[in-house]
Design a protein around this motif. Structure first.
Motif, PDB file in Angstrom:
ATOM      1  N   UNK A 119       0.847  -1.204   0.000  1.00 19.47           N
ATOM      2  CA  UNK A 119       0.000   0.000   0.000  1.00 19.47           C
ATOM      3  C   UNK A 119       0.884   1.257   0.000  1.00 19.47           C
ATOM      4  N   UNK A 120       1.902   1.268   0.862  1.00 17.57           N
ATOM      5  CA  UNK A 120       2.759   2.452   0.960  1.00 17.57           C
ATOM      6  C   UNK A 120       3.622   2.625  -0.290  1.00 17.57           C
ATOM      7  N   UNK A 121       4.002   1.518  -0.912  1.00 21.88           N
ATOM      8  CA  UNK A 121       4.777   1.619  -2.172  1.00 21.88           C
ATOM      9  C   UNK A 121       3.953   2.318  -3.235  1.00 21.88           C
ATOM     10  N   UNK A 160      13.720  -5.231   6.154  1.00 20.16           N
ATOM     11  CA  UNK A 160      12.895  -4.323   5.343  1.00 20.16           C
ATOM     12  C   UNK A 160      13.449  -2.908   5.306  1.00 20.16           C
ATOM     13  N   UNK A 161      14.100  -2.488   6.392  1.00 23.51           N
ATOM     14  CA  UNK A 161      14.741  -1.162   6.349  1.00 23.51           C
ATOM     15  C   UNK A 161      15.801  -1.151   5.267  1.00 23.51           C
ATOM     16  N   UNK A 162      16.579  -2.257   5.202  1.00 20.59           N
ATOM     17  CA  UNK A 162      17.622  -2.360   4.171  1.00 20.59           C
ATOM     18  C   UNK A 162      16.978  -2.348   2.794  1.00 20.59           C
ATOM     19  N   UNK A 163      15.888  -3.084   2.659  1.00 21.14           N
ATOM     20  CA  UNK A 163      15.200  -3.159   1.366  1.00 21.14           C
ATOM     21  C   UNK A 163      14.713  -1.772   0.921  1.00 21.14           C
ATOM     22  N   UNK A 165      15.931   1.090   1.739  1.00 20.31           N
ATOM     23  CA  UNK A 165      17.101   1.879   1.339  1.00 20.31           C
ATOM     24  C   UNK A 165      17.532   1.514  -0.067  1.00 20.31           C
ATOM     25  N   UNK A 166      17.568   0.206  -0.351  1.00 21.08           N
ATOM     26  CA  UNK A 166      18.049  -0.266  -1.658  1.00 21.08           C
ATOM     27  C   UNK A 166      17.136   0.201  -2.782  1.00 21.08           C
ATOM     28  N   UNK A 167      15.823   0.059  -2.558  1.00 24.26           N
ATOM     29  CA  UNK A 167      14.906   0.406  -3.655  1.00 24.26           C
ATOM     30  C   UNK A 167      14.464   1.870  -3.573  1.00 24.26           C
ATOM     31  N   UNK A 168      15.094   2.599  -2.656  1.00 23.32           N
ATOM     32  CA  UNK A 168      14.852   4.031  -2.482  1.00 23.32           C
ATOM     33  C   UNK A 168      13.368   4.379  -2.324  1.00 23.32           C
ATOM     34  N   UNK A 169      12.720   3.606  -1.440  1.00 21.03           N
ATOM     35  CA  UNK A 169      11.322   3.901  -1.127  1.00 21.03           C
ATOM     36  C   UNK A 169      11.262   4.808   0.092  1.00 21.03           C
ATOM     37  N   UNK A 170      10.332   5.744   0.093  1.00 25.11           N
ATOM     38  CA  UNK A 170      10.152   6.624   1.248  1.00 25.11           C
ATOM     39  C   UNK A 170       9.235   5.947   2.272  1.00 25.11           C
ATOM     40  N   UNK A 171       9.682   4.780   2.727  1.00 22.05           N
ATOM     41  CA  UNK A 171       8.907   4.048   3.735  1.00 22.05           C
ATOM     42  C   UNK A 171       9.805   3.854   4.958  1.00 22.05           C
ATOM     43  N   UNK A 172       9.323   4.327   6.102  1.00 18.30           N
ATOM     44  CA  UNK A 172      10.090   4.181   7.351  1.00 18.30           C
ATOM     45  C   UNK A 172       9.614   2.926   8.075  1.00 18.30           C
ATOM     46  N   UNK A 173      10.580   2.146   8.557  1.00 19.78           N
ATOM     47  CA  UNK A 173      10.227   0.967   9.361  1.00 19.78           C
ATOM     48  C   UNK A 173      10.801   1.188  10.764  1.00 19.78           C
ATOM     49  N   UNK A 174       9.917   1.248  11.738  1.00 20.71           N
ATOM     50  CA  UNK A 174      10.330   1.557  13.117  1.00 20.71           C
ATOM     51  C   UNK A 174      10.095   0.353  14.025  1.00 20.71           C
ATOM     52  N   UNK A 175      11.161  -0.089  14.661  1.00 15.10           N
ATOM     53  CA  UNK A 175      11.070  -1.202  15.614  1.00 15.10           C
ATOM     54  C   UNK A 175      11.049  -0.633  17.038  1.00 15.10           C
ATOM     55  N   UNK A 176       9.917  -0.816  17.719  1.00 13.93           N
ATOM     56  CA  UNK A 176       9.832  -0.407  19.130  1.00 13.93           C
ATOM     57  C   UNK A 176      10.228  -1.622  19.973  1.00 13.93           C
TER      58      UNK A 176
END
Ligand SMILES: NC(=O)c1ccc[n+]([C@@H]2O[C@H](COP(=O)([O-])OP(=O)(O)OC[C@H]3O[C@@H](n4cnc5c(N)ncnc54)[C@H](OP(=O)(O)O)[C@@H]3O)[C@@H](O)[C@H]2O)c1
Length: 241
Positions: A119-121, A160-163, A165-176
């Motif tokens: 969805x975010x992509x 997924x954070x690495x992914x 970065x690699x595909x240059x998506x503006x999606x933040x993944x936050x691990x609490x």
């Protein structure tokens, strides 16, 4: 325009308080869970800014359909908080109990994570927040599937954070990475320390989300414990827990 946050597992504890504080901070919030009466009570308390839907994350197909209808109802989604989790489940066998923990904490998480990611992509931006645990930093004899499930989601989010970065998506993944926090899950449990009030922990969670942190220890002092755990030799860990 108000940001839209969907909280999976908003009927008690951390998720419920996050709904409250996010609305105080100006968000529109969608909450889910199996206990609809709790969602209705929250709706009465929080009013128009709160939307809700019944969802069992271990019913994978239904959960995905519910997520998308909630997004439609709210007119979009900027942040999803994958907070639903169990540490135990009343069951006739250990295997069935362990399977249920995996269904909810791992499979339910992965299914909704994947859906939100797609969805975010398409949207071009978004933030996925997962609630892991200090318990995921080592195996615990008292909670084998739980600690393993939390290790899984932390590693999954890192990947997924690495992914992104690699595909240059503006999606933040936050691990609490949560330490002990007052909630139904921790009620009556023995052997806990540094147990945080829910309100304080959730304030830190919301700040970490807003700062788009990749990893946040909540409360902050648990970062020290995490650091110490990494220094302890496995042989000692095996004796301690
Ligand atoms: N409290 C702590 O010390 C602590 C520490 C580390 C990590 N965590 C994590 O924080 C998260 C929130 O836990 P909490 O402490 O706030 O406990 P909680 O009060 O028991 O809340 C758990 C939430 O997960 C939802 N949930 C459980 N099974 C579900 C299912 N099958 N489908 C949909 N929703 C489900 C519950 O909703 P319904 O029952 O209504 O479905 C509830 O809203 C969990 O992932 C937990 O592992 C907590």
């Amino acid at each position: 325009m108000s940001k839209k946050m969907i909280i999976i597992g908003a009927t008690s504890g951390i998720g419920e308080e996050l709904a409250r504080q996010a609305i105080q901070n100006g968000y529109l919030v969608g909450g889910t869970g199996r206990r609809v009466h709790r969602l209705k009570e929250l709706k009465n308390e929080l009013g128009d800014a709160f939307y809700y839907s019944k969802m069992d994350v271990s019913q994978f197909d239904d959960a995905k359909i519910t997520l998308h209808s909630l997004i439609d109802e709210m007119g979009g989604m900027d942040i999803i908080v994958l907070n639903a989790g169990i540490s135990n489940y009343p069951s006739s066998s250990i295997t069935a109990m362990e399977q249920k923990v995996i269904d909810v904490n791992v499979s339910g998480f992965v299914q909704l994570f994947g859906n939100a990611f797609q969805y975010f992509r398409k949207q071009g931006h978004g933030q996925i927040v997962g609630v892991s645990s200090i318990a995921g930093l080592f195996g615990s004899s008292r909670a084998a599937p739980y600690s393993a499930s939390k290790a899984f989601i932390s590693t999954y989010m890192q990947a997924y954070r690495q992914r992104c970065n690699k595909i240059k998506e503006d999606i933040t993944v936050t691990d609490i990475v949560a330490g002990f926090i007052k909630s139904e899950m921790t009620e009556g449990k023995k052997g806990m320390f540094w147990v945080s009030e829910t309100e304080k922990a959730v304030k830190q969670i919301l700040t970490s989300i807003e700062k788009k942190k990749p990893v946040a220890y909540v409360t902050r002092r648990w970062r020290l414990i995490a650091w110490l755990i990494h220094l302890i030799p496995d042989r000692l860990i095996d004796r301690l827990w």
